[in-house]
Design an enzyme around this catalytic site. Sequence first.
Site, PDB file in Angstrom:
ATOM      1  N   GLU A  64     -64.034  25.442   8.804  1.00 16.39           N
ATOM      2  CA  GLU A  64     -65.176  25.246   9.442  1.00 16.39           C
ATOM      3  C   GLU A  64     -65.427  26.617  10.000  1.00 16.39           C
ATOM      4  O   GLU A  64     -64.987  26.867  11.156  1.00 16.39           O
ATOM      5  CB  GLU A  64     -65.081  23.915  10.714  1.00 16.39           C
ATOM      6  CG  GLU A  64     -65.326  22.720  10.353  1.00 16.39           C
ATOM      7  CD  GLU A  64     -65.575  21.803  11.473  1.00 16.39           C
ATOM      8  OE1 GLU A  64     -65.238  22.367  12.806  1.00 16.39           O
ATOM      9  OE2 GLU A  64     -65.747  20.403  11.250  1.00 16.39           O
ATOM     10  N   GLU A 110     -65.116  16.225   6.349  1.00 12.87           N
ATOM     11  CA  GLU A 110     -64.599  15.685   7.708  1.00 12.87           C
ATOM     12  C   GLU A 110     -65.986  15.115   8.075  1.00 12.87           C
ATOM     13  O   GLU A 110     -66.742  15.663   8.128  1.00 12.87           O
ATOM     14  CB  GLU A 110     -64.284  16.856   8.192  1.00 12.87           C
ATOM     15  CG  GLU A 110     -63.912  16.458   9.711  1.00 12.87           C
ATOM     16  CD  GLU A 110     -63.149  17.704  10.682  1.00 12.87           C
ATOM     17  OE1 GLU A 110     -62.308  18.531   9.987  1.00 12.87           O
ATOM     18  OE2 GLU A 110     -63.432  17.863  11.783  1.00 12.87           O
TER      19      GLU A 110
END
Length: 346
Positions: free
Chosen positions: A181, A270
Amino acid sequence: MPTEIVSAVLYENGKAAGEYGSADEIDAEVYTEASTETAVIEKTGNTPYEKYGKLTVLGRNLVGADGNPITLQGVSTHGIAWFPQYIDKEGFRTLRDNMNTDVIRLAVYSGVNEGYSKDLYEKVDEGVSYALELGMYAIIDWHVLENGNPNTDKENAKEFFTYMAQKYCDSENVLYEICNEPNGNVQWERDIKPYAEEIIKIIRQYDDDGIIIVGTPTWSQDVDIAAQSPIENQKNIMYAFHFYAATHGEALRNKLSSAVEAGLPVFVTEFGISEASGSGSINKEEADRWISFLRENNISCVCWNLSNKNELCALINPECNKTSDWDYSELTDSGKWLFDTYNNAE
């Protein structure tokens, strides 16, 4: 249960530690002493690998060995430095058999202040070996989070993926996620894409066709930006997209839709049904909308997270210390939703 015995090479191509070259030298301490070990591969006729085989990217789709689009369902560990007990073969088997799970994501937090250590290489190896034995797929996740820009710990990433690509170049069940991320003052063209191109080049020295998943800006939400300038001249590249249903709704789904329409191959590595913080509240209705969209567009997804941490996105109740064979009552609301959702896949 029928099984097949195969030899799993620990030192790739017969090389011992120290034969990897000075530029990408790996600390010998991460290697096991034995040069080979025997892995028992289950053959039930219905494991994920038996169903789908070697995966490739065709257009915007992840496809199986027969060339048909597939949609994998997965579960991610929490950081394996903090919850190593869930790297558990029987736990993975429980996910496979009871929760209709195809893929395990092994989260290695990459920040030195988030538990990163070369000792985790062995825990990754353990997780991959269990996935191999159970006929599941494994995503090796270089979990960029607090460090924000993937270039912050790029040298460690280069070393990590040199080791992993050399070791798993012949393992058709392994996928590489090279920056979880990216966030903060991080841009696709300036920061993420150059980093990705460098890491991809390293992986491709050893694994010329393994699937590589690239993170996108703003905690892997800006797939529409990546779609405007995807990585060129590389095969089997996908792009990460993340959402949390109690925070993200139609507006973020529109960004994903834009990338899909542009032909970008996306993998939701995710997601959760809680708020993006991992707690706060859950939104099952919005989660159902997300899952419907993903299934309609053949987009694979991995749910966060396999642990009993006291937060809403964890799948196991905090009071439960079992690492496998969980009863339905031992799951959190997130875990129960996932059980019901994955077992109702078409």
